[in-house]
Write an enzyme that holds these catalytic residues in place. Structure first.
Site, short mmCIF file in Angstrom:
data_model
loop_
_atom_site.label_atom_id
_atom_site.label_comp_id
_atom_site.label_asym_id
_atom_site.label_seq_id
_atom_site.Cartn_x
_atom_site.Cartn_y
_atom_site.Cartn_z
N MET A 1 0.88 -0.99 -0.11
CA MET A 1 -0.08 0.13 -0.04
C MET A 1 0.87 1.16 -0.15
O MET A 1 0.40 2.32 0.55
CB MET A 1 -0.77 -0.05 0.99
CG MET A 1 -1.47 -1.32 1.59
SD MET A 1 -2.62 -1.96 0.00
CE MET A 1 -2.86 -3.66 0.65
N CYS A 2 2.02 1.18 -0.44
CA CYS A 2 2.95 2.38 -0.77
C CYS A 2 3.37 2.75 0.92
O CYS A 2 3.64 4.07 0.92
CB CYS A 2 2.23 3.46 -1.56
SG CYS A 2 2.19 3.12 -3.12
N ASN A 3 3.47 1.82 1.66
CA ASN A 3 3.68 2.32 3.09
C ASN A 3 4.49 1.31 3.59
O ASN A 3 4.28 0.41 4.31
CB ASN A 3 2.18 2.36 3.92
CG ASN A 3 2.58 2.73 5.29
OD1 ASN A 3 3.64 2.76 5.91
ND2 ASN A 3 1.50 3.48 5.89
#
Length: 577
Positions: free
Chosen positions: A490-492
């Site tokens: 999740m781009c995290n």
């Protein structure tokens, strides 16, 4: 050269609101009254079986394994057509969570503004990726475009004046929605990422400055560190606890140790993620006030927070806040905003200029006079003037729904978490899933209460032996059952590393490493399966998720889905990570 300022618009085209929007404005003004009304507006149900006289939805795909218990039928009436199992599950749910009835107004919106969910048979549980737009918003906006002549805002023609008027209305709507005091303005950007980049590239980082942020942040927040380091500033991370988010005591100690020594000469920046898009953690916005008291400039990433939580800039006077409108109400995409104090905006120094940001440019030469309006200095080129009117209407729509969302979504979250936690494999009784994200610590009872977490569930599916099933398999199987969910990190990366317990593996990364290299190091696919609820979610979306997980608990149906996946992906059984 720059453009002239607009004059009053003579007899401009009036924009009209649909009946739905008018009703929603009334709902906003009296949400407590609506909440207290009897639940007669709640969906009624017509029980059917496979041999129903109603025609089957042609768009609904039936999996080859024959495991789909029932088929959704075409939207033929205001009643929802469901199976006996779903109806019984709903009744059990209401007995356990009677407060869900208080949100019946959202069921009405589901039937009027999200009919495509019923006709398509799709279960959409990826609201953190992007909200679904209400159909009335599209109708209102399309009707306005049909009737209006809009021109580039950098002119004084009637069409340009109308565009500028709509842009000003959108700015005012944003400021009103977030209860912003007069010292704030709005800079329209492409999305929340564009808003964060705008701050990063323009903030006066220097040697001796510090950029403080949480490990559990979106990559767009991490990316600001590139601007900081290239100018000699330090980057300081607040570590993430095992379940993500921020430990308030550790955060305050980190901020205190790195506080600005000479605020005016060596400005420091603190970036706070209001809600994690993977760990479901909400961070207390009081940290912003604490950081400000130490001399930090502050920015809030509210992209994940704003769609379902009330954010008041009157109560939380952050210097700047980044948002994306498509995550709030689905349309338009490609438009976000930086809601920012004018005093903070005046401190930022753009590294370049473009059309729309300047008044006079000397060519050849080096003299540049910036636009006199602060927000214009930061809006590169021409703003997306054709879609800005939809922001005004979208915020009006969301304002009416927002008081009901925390109560509805936390009940759905409690239901799914408890149901999945009880699931066991039919062969040896081991757990089917492992939930990694935070779950609400309190149960909401009334409309208007705020939740202490978001509406996300991050989990991994387990084989009977306890090994992680590949996320790519889960995503493929879900799509075959018409469930839209999300897998990955999740781009995290910081939040993912925390809940997946691979923070030590993260330390072993090297320059040039690829995702494939990292997965080889860890020994499995990286990431989680993310379920996220939002504006149009109802019980049956949650029930579909639980039912899908139940199919995974059955050895026969799981094997059929596994074979379908390996055949479709060309992966041999046993070769998957």
């Amino acid at each position: 050269m720059g453009h002239s300022q607009s004059q009053p618009i003579p007899r401009s085209v009036r924009r009209k609101q649909s009946t739905v929007f008018s009703q929603l404005v009334c709902a906003t003004a009296s949400s407590s009254t609506l909440a207290s009304m009897p639940s007669k507006g709640t969906s009624e149900f017509l029980l059917v079986n496979e041999k129903s006289q109603y025609r089957d939805n042609e768009n609904k795909r039936r999996p080859a394994d024959g495991t789909y218990a029932y088929r959704r039928l075409s939207y033929l009436s205001p009643k929802e057509i469901i199976s006996d199992d779903a109806a019984m599950a709903y009744n059990d749910f209401l007995r356990e969570f009677p407060e869900y009835r208080l949100t019946w107004i959202l069921d009405t919106l589901r039937r009027t503004d999200f009919t495509r969910l019923e006709t398509s048979g799709e279960t959409f549980v990826d609201y953190m990726g992007g909200a679904l737009y209400p159909e009335s918003l599209i109708r209102v906006h399309t009707d306005f475009l049909h009737r209006s002549v809009l021109g580039n805002t950098h002119s004084v023609s009637n069409s340009s004046k109308l565009s500028l008027k709509c842009a000003d209305e959108a700015r005012a709507a944003v400021l009103s929605f977030f209860q912003a005091p007069p010292e704030y303005t709005v800079v329209f950007t492409t999305n929340a990422t564009g808003a964060l980049k705008l701050v990063g590239e323009s903030f006066p980082f220097s040697g001796g400055s510090t950029y403080v942020l949480s490990a559990d942040s979106h990559n767009s927040v991490h990316g600001i560190r590139e601007f900081a380091t290239v100018r000699g500033s330090r980057v300081c991370y607040i570590p993430s606890p095992p379940h993500g988010g921020i430990d308030p005591v550790l955060a305050k100690n980190t901020l205190l140790r790195n506080r600005p020594r000479f605020k005016d000469l060596l400005p420091c920046l603190f970036a706070l993620t209001g809600q994690s898009n993977i760990t479901n953690s909400k961070t207390s916005l009081s940290l912003i006030e604490y950081a400000s008291s130490l001399g930090y400039n502050t920015i809030l990433d509210a992209a994940a927070l704003a769609p379902t939580s009330l954010v008041s800039l009157k109560d939380t006077p952050v210097d700047a806040m980044a948002i994306s409108f498509y995550k709030m109400f689905g349309f338009p995409t490609g438009v976000g905003a930086l809601v920012v104090k004018k005093s903070f905006l005046a401190q930022l120094k753009r590294p370049w200029f473009a059309g729309g940001t300047v008044d006079v440019v000397q060519v050849p030469g080096s003299i540049v006079t910036r636009s006199h309006s602060l927000h214009e200095q930061f809006e590169d080129g021409t703003i997306n003037y054709l879609t800005l009117p939809a922001i005004t209407d979208g915020l009006r729509f969301l304002s009416a729904c927002l008081p009901f969302l925390p109560l509805r979504l936390t009940t759905l979250l409690h239901y799914v978490v408890s149901s999945l936690t009880r699931l066991r494999h039919d062969t040896i009784g081991t757990p089917v899933v492992r939930i990694l994200s935070r779950t609400p610590s309190k149960r909401l009872r009334s409309v208007g209460e705020q939740a202490d977490t978001g509406s996300i569930i991050s989990l991994i599916f387990l084989s009977p032996s306890g090994d992680m099933l590949p996320n790519s398999f889960i995503e493929h199987a879900a799509s075959q059952h018409n469930i839209s969910l999300r897998t990955g990190c999740m781009c995290n990366p910081g939040g993912a590393a925390a809940i997946l317990e691979i923070q030590d593996d993260m330390k072993q990364l090297y320059s040039g490493v690829t995702l494939k290299d990292f997965e080889h190091l860890v020994g499995r696919e990286l990431g989680v399966v993310r379920i996220s609820f939002g504006l149009a979610s109802n019980f049956y979306d949650a029930w579909e998720v639980v039912r899908f997980a139940t199919l995974m608990s059955n050895e026969r149906t799981r094997e059929v889905m596994w074979n379908q996946w390996t055949e479709a992906s060309g992966v041999m059984i046993g070769q998957a990570i």
